[in-house]
Every structure is written in structure tokens, then in C-alpha cells.
Design a protein around this motif. Structure first.
Motif, PDB file in Angstrom:
ATOM      1  N   MET A   1       0.832  -1.175   0.000  1.00  0.00           N
ATOM      2  CA  MET A   1       0.000   0.000   0.000  1.00  0.00           C
ATOM      3  C   MET A   1       0.878   1.240   0.000  1.00  0.00           C
ATOM      4  N   SER A   2       0.405   2.262  -0.657  1.00  0.00           N
ATOM      5  CA  SER A   2       1.138   3.521  -0.701  1.00  0.00           C
ATOM      6  C   SER A   2       0.210   4.644  -0.227  1.00  0.00           C
ATOM      7  N   ASP A  35       5.028   4.218   5.147  1.00  0.00           N
ATOM      8  CA  ASP A  35       5.327   2.791   5.087  1.00  0.00           C
ATOM      9  C   ASP A  35       4.677   2.001   6.219  1.00  0.00           C
ATOM     10  N   GLU A  36       4.561   2.616   7.385  1.00  0.00           N
ATOM     11  CA  GLU A  36       4.015   1.924   8.554  1.00  0.00           C
ATOM     12  C   GLU A  36       3.072   2.835   9.340  1.00  0.00           C
ATOM     13  N   PRO A  37       1.868   3.064   8.822  1.00  0.00           N
ATOM     14  CA  PRO A  37       0.959   4.005   9.495  1.00  0.00           C
ATOM     15  C   PRO A  37       0.491   3.556  10.877  1.00  0.00           C
ATOM     16  N   TRP A  38       0.594   2.264  11.158  1.00  0.00           N
ATOM     17  CA  TRP A  38       0.134   1.771  12.453  1.00  0.00           C
ATOM     18  C   TRP A  38       1.234   1.824  13.504  1.00  0.00           C
ATOM     19  N   ALA A  69      -8.913   4.266   1.738  1.00  0.00           N
ATOM     20  CA  ALA A  69      -8.554   5.388   0.856  1.00  0.00           C
ATOM     21  C   ALA A  69      -7.042   5.593   0.763  1.00  0.00           C
ATOM     22  N   GLU A  70      -6.291   4.871   1.582  1.00  0.00           N
ATOM     23  CA  GLU A  70      -4.836   4.995   1.655  1.00  0.00           C
ATOM     24  C   GLU A  70      -4.408   6.437   1.967  1.00  0.00           C
ATOM     25  N   LEU A  71      -5.056   7.007   2.980  1.00  0.00           N
ATOM     26  CA  LEU A  71      -4.758   8.372   3.419  1.00  0.00           C
ATOM     27  C   LEU A  71      -4.334   8.395   4.876  1.00  0.00           C
ATOM     28  N   ILE A  72      -3.355   9.229   5.174  1.00  0.00           N
ATOM     29  CA  ILE A  72      -2.964   9.553   6.546  1.00  0.00           C
ATOM     30  C   ILE A  72      -3.127  11.065   6.649  1.00  0.00           C
ATOM     31  N   THR A  73      -4.229  11.505   7.224  1.00  0.00           N
ATOM     32  CA  THR A  73      -4.525  12.929   7.303  1.00  0.00           C
ATOM     33  C   THR A  73      -4.001  13.508   8.611  1.00  0.00           C
TER      34      THR A  73
END
Length: 81
Positions: A1-2, A35-38, A69-73
């Protein structure tokens, strides 16, 4: 995922006052989260998508991960340095 990382207007406004080293640390932390949002602390129990992460030793960002949505807001930025 990107993941993409949009920044709220209030975050953009606060970024202009950051010292260079803090801005660099913020960008590096955001790149890590792509790369690692969690890999960040859960902000609200039971609401896994809302997280916070430390950057540059004196900064904190609050953000929401929208996996489909592959978003980090990033919606909040605090710098105490």
C-alpha cells in the motif's frame, strides 16, 4: 500500500514557524508513517484510526489513518522545542 499524507490548513500554518531541524524531523516521521501508518500510539481507545506520533523529540502530530482510501490525514501539530 502507498499512503498519501494530506495536511490540514492549520498544520500547514504551524509548519511555517518550525525551525529547520523540526521541519526535517516532521518530514522524516511522515515518510516513515507512509510505510508503517500503524507504528504510532492510538489516540482514542476503541478508535484505531486516530493516532499520534512524536517527531524531533519535541513535536507531536495527530493524524487519522483511512486504510481503504490509503490516506494519513495530519490534522494537528504541536511543537514545544
Amino acid at each position: 500500500m502507498s499512503y498519501r499524507v494530506p495536511l490540514a490548513g492549520s498544520v500547514l500554518a504551524r509548519m511555517k514557524d518550525l525551525p529547520d531541524h523540526a521541519l526535517t524531523a516532521l518530514v522524516e516521521r511522515a515518510a516513515d508513517l507512509v510505510d508503517e501508518p500503524w507504528d504510532a500510539q492510538v489516540l482514542y481507545p476503541g478508535r484505531r484510526g486516530y493516532r499520534q506520533a512524536v517527531f524531533g523529540g519535541f513535536g507531536v502530530i495527530h493524524f487519522h489513518v483511512d486504510e481503504p482510501a490509503e490516506l494519513i490525514t495530519v490534522y494537528e501539530l504541536d511543537w514545544t522545542g
